[in-house]
Design a protein around this motif. Structure first.
Motif, short mmCIF file in Angstrom:
data_model
loop_
_atom_site.label_atom_id
_atom_site.label_comp_id
_atom_site.label_asym_id
_atom_site.label_seq_id
_atom_site.Cartn_x
_atom_site.Cartn_y
_atom_site.Cartn_z
N PHE A 11 -2.96 4.25 6.69
CA PHE A 11 -2.14 4.32 6.96
C PHE A 11 -1.12 4.47 5.75
CE2 PHE A 11 -5.03 -0.05 8.20
CZ PHE A 11 -4.27 0.12 9.36
N LEU A 85 2.50 -4.34 6.22
CA LEU A 85 1.58 -4.81 6.41
C LEU A 85 0.11 -5.65 5.92
CD1 LEU A 85 -0.39 -4.49 9.76
CD2 LEU A 85 -1.01 -2.39 8.15
N GLY A 117 4.41 -0.59 2.36
CA GLY A 117 3.32 -1.33 1.99
C GLY A 117 2.29 -2.00 2.72
N GLY A 118 1.56 -3.03 2.02
CA GLY A 118 1.08 -4.18 2.52
C GLY A 118 -0.23 -4.30 1.86
N THR A 120 -4.71 -6.10 1.82
CA THR A 120 -5.85 -5.16 3.33
C THR A 120 -6.83 -6.63 2.93
OG1 THR A 120 -5.95 -3.17 3.35
CG2 THR A 120 -7.70 -3.79 4.33
P1 ADP Z 1 -2.54 -5.11 -5.57
O1 ADP Z 1 -3.43 -4.95 -5.37
O2 ADP Z 1 -1.40 -4.35 -6.70
O3 ADP Z 1 -1.92 -5.97 -4.26
P2 ADP Z 1 -3.47 -3.61 -3.31
O4 ADP Z 1 -4.83 -2.62 -3.68
O5 ADP Z 1 -4.32 -4.46 -2.73
O6 ADP Z 1 -2.41 -3.35 -3.73
O7 ADP Z 1 -3.04 -1.61 -2.69
C1 ADP Z 1 -2.64 -0.88 -3.16
C2 ADP Z 1 -1.58 -0.44 -2.08
O8 ADP Z 1 -1.76 0.15 -0.83
C3 ADP Z 1 -0.36 -0.71 -2.42
O9 ADP Z 1 0.84 -0.45 -2.55
C4 ADP Z 1 -0.69 -1.88 -1.25
O10 ADP Z 1 1.32 -2.74 -0.30
C5 ADP Z 1 -1.30 -0.26 0.07
N1 ADP Z 1 -1.99 -1.43 0.97
C6 ADP Z 1 -2.63 -2.22 1.03
N2 ADP Z 1 -2.91 -2.66 2.57
C7 ADP Z 1 -2.67 -2.00 3.07
C8 ADP Z 1 -2.05 -1.89 4.08
N3 ADP Z 1 -3.24 -2.90 5.40
N4 ADP Z 1 -1.35 -1.21 4.74
C9 ADP Z 1 0.19 -0.25 4.26
N5 ADP Z 1 -0.17 -0.11 3.12
C10 ADP Z 1 -1.28 -1.31 2.56
#
Ligand code: ADP
Ligand code: MG
Length: 318
Positions: A11, A85, A117-118, A120
């Protein structure tokens, strides 16, 4: 694959413009909207088994989620910029993720929309995409601006979504080229971004047709405090499948079938001629199907006689 690797591998694709100040990797993304424009945003969620069949190829899921989400920006006459996403998956399989992200970016790139960003998480396959776009202040196409006497138009053909679902479940038999057309229309329904932008400052109201013409035109009518008269004989229906079913079935799919992602819009009578010229020049595909009237509700006619239908579009909680 692990979560970090998943995000990095599938991504993270740098964006071209300088409008993304900070992309994927931090707690938030930072974007710089074009000066003087209003931000426009919308979110859509696709759930396996509800919005697409189980075991759908991931490429198609990726394309479809992006197309349907961008369709909402199209309906406002907005220009797409960025998307986020939220991905919920039972298993993180490289092959699946690779194809899914391929489909997603195929469409996103076509419309210069960058992933910023997103989130998961683990769970039953569910995909949410939030799109962010912009409009010049005061130019967004809304549902509520229709006036009595405005002419109602739709872009492209109606009923393709329902016909595609029928073909997928073997209820409709078509030749291979028609099948390919229907699959393309179902899994990658071109968001009418160009049309939406063309119509801004012209159309009085607009909506994208996701739940069926009657249901969505009904929403435009309520928002405008009006009703509609529609001549069902004028509904644009694709030659790819219309001769394979009886007229009643074709009209039912065109009126009530969801998943078409065409725009339904209204024009003041003074703009009908300029739009007809644009249609002849191939700048836009649009068909007049009726007009807005003072009383409420969508009334259907065929050869001047009232036309009866039973179903009224898709309602998740209906
Ligand atoms: P946080 O725990 O601070 O919410 P994450 O560890 O979940 O952050 O995510 C790390 C980074 O990856 C963030 O910038 C987030 O926006 C991005 N991210 C997470 N999942 C996805 C995805 N499925 N697609 C695009 N970006 C993602
Ligand atoms: Mg954080």
């Amino acid at each position: 694959v692990g979560e970090f690797e998943l995000i990095n591998t599938f991504f993270t694709r740098g964006s071209k413009g300088d409008d993304v100040v900070l992309g994927i990797g931090d707690d938030c993304a930072i974007v710089r909207p074009p000066a003087g424009r209003d931000l426009v945003m919308s979110i859509d969620t696709l759930v396996e088994g509800v919005h697409f069949p189980h075991h759908t190829e991931p490429l198609k899921i990726g394309m479809r989620v992006m197309c349907t989400c961008l369709s909402d920006l199209a309906a406002m006459g907005a220009t797409p910029h960025w998307f986020t996403l939220a991905l919920t998956l039972l298993h993180a399989e490289s092959a699946w993720l690779s194809e899914f992200s391929e489909g997603l970016f195929q469409i996103a790139n076509q419309f210069q929309c960058s992933l910023i960003g997103g989130d998961t998480t683990k769970g039953p396959l569910t995909i949410s995409v939030q799109v962010h776009g912009s409009v010049a202040p005061g130019t967004a196409l809304k549902r509520g601006g229709g006036k009595p006497g405005d002419i109602i138009y739709v872009t492209g053909d109606l009923g393709d979504g329902a016909a595609a679902l029928a073909a997928l479940s073997n209820k409709l038999t078509v030749n291979p080229s028609a099948y390919a057309y229907l699959m393309k229309r179902f899994f990658a329904p071109t968001p009418r971004i160009q049309e939406g932008q063309f119509l801004s400052r012209k159309a009085t109201a607009a909506i994208d047709i996701s739940d069926g013409l009657i249901a969505d035109l009904g929403k435009l009518c309520s928002a405008s405090g009006l009703g509609a008269m529609v001549d069902v004989a004028r509904l644009p229906i694709s030659q790819h499948w219309r001769d394979q079913v009886n007229q009643e079935q074709a009209l039912d799919w065109a009126l009530n079938g969801g998943d078409d992602y065409q725009l339904c819009f209204t024009l003041p009578p003074t703009l009908v001629e300029p739009i007809n010229q644009a249609v002849h020049k191939g700048q836009i595909r649009a068909t007049p199907i009726g007009k807005l009237v003072p009383h409420s509700g969508v009334q259907l006619f065929h050869s001047g006689q009232p036309y009866q239908v039973t179903d009224h579009g898709y309602d998740h909680f209906g």
